[in-house]
Scaffold this motif. Structure first.
Motif, PDB file in Angstrom:
ATOM      1  N   ASP A 171       0.858  -1.188   0.000  1.00  0.00           N
ATOM      2  CA  ASP A 171       0.000   0.000   0.000  1.00  0.00           C
ATOM      3  C   ASP A 171       0.896   1.241   0.000  1.00  0.00           C
ATOM      4  O   ASP A 171       1.221   1.801   1.043  1.00  0.00           O
ATOM      5  CB  ASP A 171      -0.907  -0.030   1.237  1.00  0.00           C
ATOM      6  CG  ASP A 171      -1.935   1.102   1.203  1.00  0.00           C
ATOM      7  OD1 ASP A 171      -1.820   2.008   0.345  1.00  0.00           O
ATOM      8  OD2 ASP A 171      -2.854   1.066   2.048  1.00  0.00           O
ATOM      9  N   ALA A 174      -0.444   4.553   1.505  1.00  0.00           N
ATOM     10  CA  ALA A 174      -0.342   4.610   2.973  1.00  0.00           C
ATOM     11  C   ALA A 174       1.084   4.954   3.411  1.00  0.00           C
ATOM     12  O   ALA A 174       1.286   5.691   4.377  1.00  0.00           O
ATOM     13  CB  ALA A 174      -0.779   3.274   3.575  1.00  0.00           C
ATOM     14  N   TYR A 244      -9.456   8.350  -3.298  1.00  0.00           N
ATOM     15  CA  TYR A 244      -9.603   9.188  -2.109  1.00  0.00           C
ATOM     16  C   TYR A 244      -8.465  10.187  -2.058  1.00  0.00           C
ATOM     17  O   TYR A 244      -7.508  10.095  -2.835  1.00  0.00           O
ATOM     18  CB  TYR A 244      -9.610   8.325  -0.836  1.00  0.00           C
ATOM     19  CG  TYR A 244      -8.379   7.478  -0.625  1.00  0.00           C
ATOM     20  CD1 TYR A 244      -8.291   6.191  -1.155  1.00  0.00           C
ATOM     21  CD2 TYR A 244      -7.293   7.956   0.127  1.00  0.00           C
ATOM     22  CE1 TYR A 244      -7.163   5.406  -0.943  1.00  0.00           C
ATOM     23  CE2 TYR A 244      -6.161   7.170   0.339  1.00  0.00           C
ATOM     24  CZ  TYR A 244      -6.098   5.897  -0.200  1.00  0.00           C
ATOM     25  OH  TYR A 244      -4.981   5.126  -0.006  1.00  0.00           O
ATOM     26  N   TYR A 251      -8.688  11.847   5.739  1.00  0.00           N
ATOM     27  CA  TYR A 251      -9.103  11.074   4.560  1.00  0.00           C
ATOM     28  C   TYR A 251     -10.453  11.552   4.043  1.00  0.00           C
ATOM     29  O   TYR A 251     -11.358  11.849   4.823  1.00  0.00           O
ATOM     30  CB  TYR A 251      -9.217   9.587   4.917  1.00  0.00           C
ATOM     31  CG  TYR A 251      -7.888   8.878   4.979  1.00  0.00           C
ATOM     32  CD1 TYR A 251      -6.991   9.125   6.021  1.00  0.00           C
ATOM     33  CD2 TYR A 251      -7.512   7.956   4.001  1.00  0.00           C
ATOM     34  CE1 TYR A 251      -5.765   8.477   6.084  1.00  0.00           C
ATOM     35  CE2 TYR A 251      -6.286   7.297   4.059  1.00  0.00           C
ATOM     36  CZ  TYR A 251      -5.424   7.560   5.095  1.00  0.00           C
ATOM     37  OH  TYR A 251      -4.216   6.922   5.154  1.00  0.00           O
ATOM     38  N   ILE A 253     -12.964   9.964   1.073  1.00  0.00           N
ATOM     39  CA  ILE A 253     -13.095   8.891   0.080  1.00  0.00           C
ATOM     40  C   ILE A 253     -14.248   9.196  -0.871  1.00  0.00           C
ATOM     41  O   ILE A 253     -15.314   9.648  -0.442  1.00  0.00           O
ATOM     42  CB  ILE A 253     -13.384   7.538   0.781  1.00  0.00           C
ATOM     43  CG1 ILE A 253     -12.305   7.257   1.840  1.00  0.00           C
ATOM     44  CG2 ILE A 253     -13.463   6.399  -0.226  1.00  0.00           C
ATOM     45  CD1 ILE A 253     -12.683   6.163   2.832  1.00  0.00           C
ATOM     46  N   ASN A 294      -9.587  -4.403   3.036  1.00  0.00           N
ATOM     47  CA  ASN A 294      -8.911  -3.132   2.749  1.00  0.00           C
ATOM     48  C   ASN A 294      -9.903  -1.973   2.717  1.00  0.00           C
ATOM     49  O   ASN A 294      -9.608  -0.870   3.170  1.00  0.00           O
ATOM     50  CB  ASN A 294      -8.169  -3.203   1.404  1.00  0.00           C
ATOM     51  CG  ASN A 294      -6.974  -4.140   1.479  1.00  0.00           C
ATOM     52  OD1 ASN A 294      -6.492  -4.463   2.565  1.00  0.00           O
ATOM     53  ND2 ASN A 294      -6.514  -4.585   0.327  1.00  0.00           N
ATOM     54  N   TRP A 295     -11.073  -2.235   2.159  1.00  0.00           N
ATOM     55  CA  TRP A 295     -12.102  -1.199   2.061  1.00  0.00           C
ATOM     56  C   TRP A 295     -12.575  -0.786   3.461  1.00  0.00           C
ATOM     57  O   TRP A 295     -12.701   0.400   3.774  1.00  0.00           O
ATOM     58  CB  TRP A 295     -13.255  -1.720   1.191  1.00  0.00           C
ATOM     59  CG  TRP A 295     -14.410  -0.767   1.034  1.00  0.00           C
ATOM     60  CD1 TRP A 295     -15.694  -0.973   1.452  1.00  0.00           C
ATOM     61  CD2 TRP A 295     -14.391   0.530   0.427  1.00  0.00           C
ATOM     62  NE1 TRP A 295     -16.480   0.106   1.140  1.00  0.00           N
ATOM     63  CE2 TRP A 295     -15.698   1.050   0.510  1.00  0.00           C
ATOM     64  CE3 TRP A 295     -13.395   1.300  -0.168  1.00  0.00           C
ATOM     65  CZ2 TRP A 295     -16.048   2.306   0.011  1.00  0.00           C
ATOM     66  CZ3 TRP A 295     -13.742   2.546  -0.661  1.00  0.00           C
ATOM     67  CH2 TRP A 295     -15.045   3.043  -0.568  1.00  0.00           C
ATOM     68  N   LEU A 298      -9.996   1.276   5.137  1.00  0.00           N
ATOM     69  CA  LEU A 298      -9.951   2.624   4.572  1.00  0.00           C
ATOM     70  C   LEU A 298     -11.089   3.475   5.142  1.00  0.00           C
ATOM     71  O   LEU A 298     -10.888   4.642   5.513  1.00  0.00           O
ATOM     72  CB  LEU A 298     -10.037   2.549   3.041  1.00  0.00           C
ATOM     73  CG  LEU A 298      -9.884   3.876   2.314  1.00  0.00           C
ATOM     74  CD1 LEU A 298      -8.480   4.448   2.494  1.00  0.00           C
ATOM     75  CD2 LEU A 298     -10.181   3.698   0.821  1.00  0.00           C
ATOM     76  N   LYS A 301     -10.297   4.767   8.416  1.00  0.00           N
ATOM     77  CA  LYS A 301      -9.349   5.887   8.400  1.00  0.00           C
ATOM     78  C   LYS A 301     -10.078   7.205   8.153  1.00  0.00           C
ATOM     79  O   LYS A 301      -9.688   8.255   8.654  1.00  0.00           O
ATOM     80  CB  LYS A 301      -8.285   5.679   7.316  1.00  0.00           C
ATOM     81  CG  LYS A 301      -7.256   4.617   7.663  1.00  0.00           C
ATOM     82  CD  LYS A 301      -6.273   4.461   6.510  1.00  0.00           C
ATOM     83  CE  LYS A 301      -5.257   3.373   6.794  1.00  0.00           C
ATOM     84  NZ  LYS A 301      -4.445   3.077   5.596  1.00  0.00           N
ATOM     85  N   GLU A 302     -11.159   7.126   7.361  1.00  0.00           N
ATOM     86  CA  GLU A 302     -11.895   8.355   7.057  1.00  0.00           C
ATOM     87  C   GLU A 302     -12.692   8.824   8.274  1.00  0.00           C
ATOM     88  O   GLU A 302     -12.702  10.008   8.593  1.00  0.00           O
ATOM     89  CB  GLU A 302     -12.854   8.122   5.882  1.00  0.00           C
ATOM     90  CG  GLU A 302     -13.568   9.398   5.456  1.00  0.00           C
ATOM     91  CD  GLU A 302     -14.565   9.141   4.339  1.00  0.00           C
ATOM     92  OE1 GLU A 302     -14.582   9.941   3.389  1.00  0.00           O
ATOM     93  OE2 GLU A 302     -15.329   8.151   4.408  1.00  0.00           O
TER      94      GLU A 302
END
Lengths: 309, 392
Positions: A171, A174, A244, A251, A253, A294-295, A298, A301-302
Motif C-alpha cells: 500500500d 499509505a 480518495y 481522509y 473517500i 482493505n475497504w 480505509l 481511516k476516514e
C-alpha cells in the motif's frame, strides 16, 4: 478545471507519441498537464511514458522535461526544484513554477522508493504522480510490488503449479501518508474531473504531494483498447482501487454508489482469467476478502469513530 | 598577481573553502568517510548564511548525483562531494551527467572500494569510473586540492563536461597544511557568472533533456562527447595558466620534477608524488639522475605529452594505487604503456601496485623502486609488475 476552457489551451503533452492505442499512461500525462498548465517542469523515470514520448529527435512534451534514469525521478525533480528555490532566494527568478515527477509503479513502488521517500521527507515543493499499471510494462509485463495477488505476469506467470503472483501488493499511498506529507491521493484513468481536481488541489498546496493514479494497461492487463477508462471506473466500483485524498492526514473517500463484487472487474482482464476456473475458487474468494478488508480499513481511516459502531 | 591569504587547512577544509568561494546554486550530497567533512563544513556555511546555495541533504549518493543532474539541467552551478562506495553508487548517474553534458564539479576523496571494507586511501574509486566521461584531476596536497576545485568550475563550464577533483583519503583529506587562498572576490572574478545555454527553467524555450536515442542518433551524440573530452585539453592548460598568473601557481596536464636529464623516471599521482620528491632530492644529492612525472589530469589522458616527456628516460616506473584485476598492469601503467607504444617504446616500463587500502608508502619504498630502475636502465631484467609493501 473547466473542460470548455481546458480544451482551448495548447496541448502540453501532444499526440503523435508512440504509446499503444488505449494507453492509460498517455491519458495521465495529458490530463495532469492540462490541470497543471504550462509553467511546469516535468521529470520522468525510465519507463513506458518516457520511451514513447521522447524518441529523439522528437518529443511529445511542450513543457521543460527531464529524464535521467529509472530509480530517481523524485531525486531529479528535487534537484531542479532546489535550483528554483536557490534562484528565487537570490532574486534571480520570479516565475511561479510547478515541479511534477512521473514514474510508473516499477519506478515508484520498487526501484525508486528510496529516492521518492527521501524527496518527500525533505519536503520539496513537488508533486509526484505514479502512473500505476501494476507491473513492469515497458520491459514486458513483469511483476512489481504494485502487482495484485493472482495476476498473471511474465515473472510470476500462471503455470501448472503456480497461479500468478502469490503476494498482495504493498500500500504505497499509505506509505506516503506515513511521511506526513500535506497531500496524498489515489485516482484513476477514467475520471478526468477527479484526477484534474486532485492535481489542481495538490499544486495549490506547498510541500511534497503524491498522487497514485491507477492506470489500466491494455497490453499487460490484456483487454480491448477501448475499455481503458471503463476498467478504471470499474476498479473504483468494485473497491479494487478506491479513490480518495488525504489532506493533512484527513481522509476523504469518493465512494461507489453500490459496491460491486471484485469479479466484475477481474473478468474484464486477460491477466485474471485463470481465477475463474473452478479449481481456483479459493484464490478468487481470498482476493474478494482482501478487497473487503482493505475497504473496511480505509473507511475507518476516514471516520474512525463511525466505523467502530 | 592577486593577494593571497595564508591559512592552515586540511584537504577537506581546503575543498570546502573553495566551494564556499565558488558559491554554487545547489549542493546535493551524502556523508561518507573520509569525505564527510567537506559536506559538513559546507552545511555550516549554509547554516551561517555565508553562501546562497540550496543544500539538498539527500538519502544516498545515487540521489546526490541525480539531484545534481536535475539542478544542473535546470540551469544552476552545482557541486557535490563523495568517496569510495559513494562514487560507486553514483556510477550510473556519473555517466548520465557526462552524457547530458552537465558541468557539475565533484570532490572525490580517494578511498579503497569494498570488499574487504576499508576506509583508507587508494585510487580504486576514481579508477572505477575513469571511462564515465568525467574530466579527472588528481591533487598532491591540500593546496592543489583548493586550486583544482576553483579551476574545475571554469573548465567544466567551458567544455560542458563534469569534473572530478580528487585528494587522497586521510593523507590529504585530514592532513593539516599551510595553504594560500585567494580573496572571495578574486575567485568570483576568476570563475565569472555561469550562463547556461539551454536549461529547464527557461520557459521561453522549453527543452527535453535525456531523450531516448536509438541506433540512429546515439553514436553521433557519444561522438560529440568524445570530441568534448579531446577539446578539454587546451582549455585545462589555458585555465591552469590563467590561474598561475593570478596566484603564481601554474598548472598543466602534469608536473615534471627534475626531469630535464632524468634517466630513472617515476610516474605517480596524488600524495605519493610528494613522497617521491623527497626521495628524488636525496638521490640527486648523491648525483643520481632521478625524476618524477606527476599526472595531474588523468582524463583526458595526456598521451602525446607524456610520451614526449619520457623520451629521454632510460627506465620508467609507474606507480598504481589500484589494480585493474586484469591479471596485467594497473590502470595508470596501461595508459602510459599505450602512450609510449607510438613514440618511445624502447625502454623498460616497470609497474608497481602499491598502497592499497591505505598501506603506507615511505621514502624508503620509493628508494627501492629507484634501485630497480637504475638496474633496469643498465639492462638488468626486472619483473613487469611488482606489489610494493605487501606481505607475500
Amino acid at each position: 478545471m473547466n473542460i470548455k476552457e481546458a480544451v482551448k489551451q495548447k496541448e502540453l503533452f501532444t499526440g503523435g507519441h508512440r504509446a499503444c492505442a488505449g494507453c492509460g499512461a498517455a491519458i495521465v500525462a495529458r490530463q495532469v498537464l492540462m490541470a497543471a498548465g504550462p509553467n511546469t517542469v516535468v521529470s520522468n523515470a525510465t519507463g513506458c511514458l518516457e520511451v514513447v514520448s521522447t524518441i529523439f529527435p522528437y518529443t511529445a512534451w511542450n513543457v521543460p522535461f527531464i529524464h535521467s534514469a529509472f530509480e530517481n525521478a523524485a531525486a531529479t525533480i528535487s534537484g531542479a526544484e532546489a535550483l528554483y528555490q536557490s534562484w528565487r532566494r537570490q532574486g534571480k527568478y520570479d516565475k511561479k513554477v510547478n515541479f511534477i515527477a512521473f514514474g510508473g509503479d516499477g519506478g515508484t513502488y520498487d526501484i525508486g522508493l528510496q529516492s521518492l521517500s527521501g524527496a518527500m521527507e525533505r519536503g520539496h515543493n513537488i508533486l509526484y504522480v505514479c502512473y500505476n499499471n501494476e507491473a513492469y510494462m515497458n520491459t514486458g509485463v513483469q511483476r512489481s510490488g504494485a502487482t495484485p495477488k493472482g495476476a498473471d505476469t511474465t515473472t510470476a506467470p500462471v503455470g501448472k503449479v503456480k497461479k500468478g503472483k502469490e503476494q498482495y501488493r504493498k500500500d504505497l499511498t499509505a506509505i506516503m501518508v506515513a511521511h506526513g506529507i500535506p497531500y496524498a491521493a489515489q485516482a484513476i484513468v477514467g475520471n478526468w474531473r477527479d484526477l484534474t481536481s486532485k492535481v489542481e488541489k495538490a499544486l495549490s498546496i506547498e510541500g511534497p504531494k503524491f498522487i497514485n493514479v491507477f492506470q489500466p494497461c491494455r497490453l499487460g492487463w490484456s483487454y480491448k483498447p477501448e475499455l481503458t477508462c471503463e476498467i478504471g471506473r470499474m476498479a473504483v466500483d468494485t473497491c479494487a482501487w478506491p479513490i480518495y485524498e488525504v489532506v493533512n492526514g484527513q481522509y476523504k473517500i469518493t465512494k461507489p454508489r453500490e459496491k460491486k463484487p471484485i469479479a466484475d472487474w477481474l473478468k474484464l482482464q486477460g491477466r485474471f482469467q485463470h481465477l475463474f476456473k473452478p479449481e481456483n475458487k479459493a484464490l478468487l474468494d481470498d482476493i474478494q476478502h482482501a478487497a473487503d478488508r482493505n475497504w473496511e480499513e480505509l473507511l475507518k481511516k476516514e471516520a474512525p469513530e463511525k466505523s467502530e459502531k | 598577481m592577486a593577494k593571497s591569504n595564508i591559512l592552515a587547512r586540511t584537504g577537506n577544509e581546503a575543498m570546502a573553502e573553495a566551494m564556499r568561494q565558488v558559491n554554487p546554486d545547489v549542493v546535493a550530497a551524502y556523508p561518507i568517510t573520509p569525505a564527510t567533512e567537506i559536506v559538513q563544513i559546507f552545511a555550516s556555511f549554509v547554516a551561517d548564511g555565508l553562501v546562497d546555495t540550496e543544500f539538498v541533504p539527500v538519502e544516498s549518493e545515487h540521489s546526490a548525483m541525480s539531484a545534481c543532474i536535475g539542478a544542473a539541467s535546470a540551469g544552476g552551478r552545482v557541486m557535490t562531494g563523495t568517496s569510495s562506495q559513494g562514487l560507486a553508487l553514483m556510477a550510473e548517474m556519473l555517466y548520465i551527467a557526462a552524457g547530458l553534458r552537465l558541468p557539475i564539479v565533484l570532490s572525490d576523496v580517494n578511498r579503497a572500494l569494498s570488499s574487504p571494507i576499508n576506509i583508507h586511501c587508494d585510487h580504486s574509486d576514481t579508477m572505477m569510473v575513469r571511462d564515465s566521461g568525467w574530466i579527472q584531476i588528481f591533487s598532491e596536497n591540500a593546496q592543489e586540492a583548493y586550486d583544482n576545485m576553483v579551476q574545475a568550475v571554469k573548465i567544466a563550464e567551458a567544455v560542458k563536461l563534469p569534473v572530478v577533483v580528487t585528494t587522497d583519503g586521510f593523507i590529504i583529506s585530514h592532513g593539516m597544511e599551510r595553504i594560500e587562498i585567494l580573496d572571495d572576490a578574486e575567485v568570483k572574478k576568476f570563475i565569472g557568472d555561469y550562463k547556461p545555454e539551454h536549461y529547464l527553467l527557461n520557459f521561453e524555450k522549453p527543452i527535453t533533456v535525456g531523450a531516448l536515442d536509438l541506433t540512429d542518433y546515439y553514436f553521433e551524440h557519444k561522438r560529440q562527447e568524445i570530441e568534448a573530452m579531446k577539446a578539454s585539453t587546451p582549455v585545462i592548460i589555458a585555465v591552469g595558466s590563467e590561474f598561475g598568473k593570478k596566484t603564481g601557481r601554474s598548472y598543466g596536464l602534469f608536473e615534471k620534477y627534475k626531469m630535464e636529464d632524468a634517466e630513472a623516471v617515476m610516474i605517480a599521482m596524488g600524495s605519493t608524488a610528494g613522497t617521491a620528491k623527497v626521495k628524488i632530492d636525496e638521490l640527486r644529492a648523491k648525483g643520481l639522475k632521478a625524476g618524477l612525472l606527476k599526472p595531474r589530469v588523468f582524463r583526458p589522458f595526456p598521451k602525446e605529452e607524456i610520451a614526449d616527456a619520457l623520451k629521454g628516460a632510460k627506465a620508467v616506473a609507474v606507480m598504481d594505487r589500484s589494480d585493474s584485476m586484469n591479471a596485467q598492469e594497473g590502470p595508470l601503467c596501461l595508459e602510459v604503456k599505450a602512450a609510449l607504444y607510438d613514440k618511445a617504446a624502447n625502454k623498460p616500463v616497470l609497474n608497481y601496485v602499491y598502497g592499497l587500502g591505505g598501506r603506507e608508502i615511505k621514502p624508503e619504498d620509493i628508494g627501492t623502486v629507484f634501485d630497480d630502475l637504475f638496474e633496469a636502465s643498465k639492462g638488468k631484467e626486472k619483473p613487469g609488475v611488482s606489489y610494493l609493501g605487501v606481505r607475500e
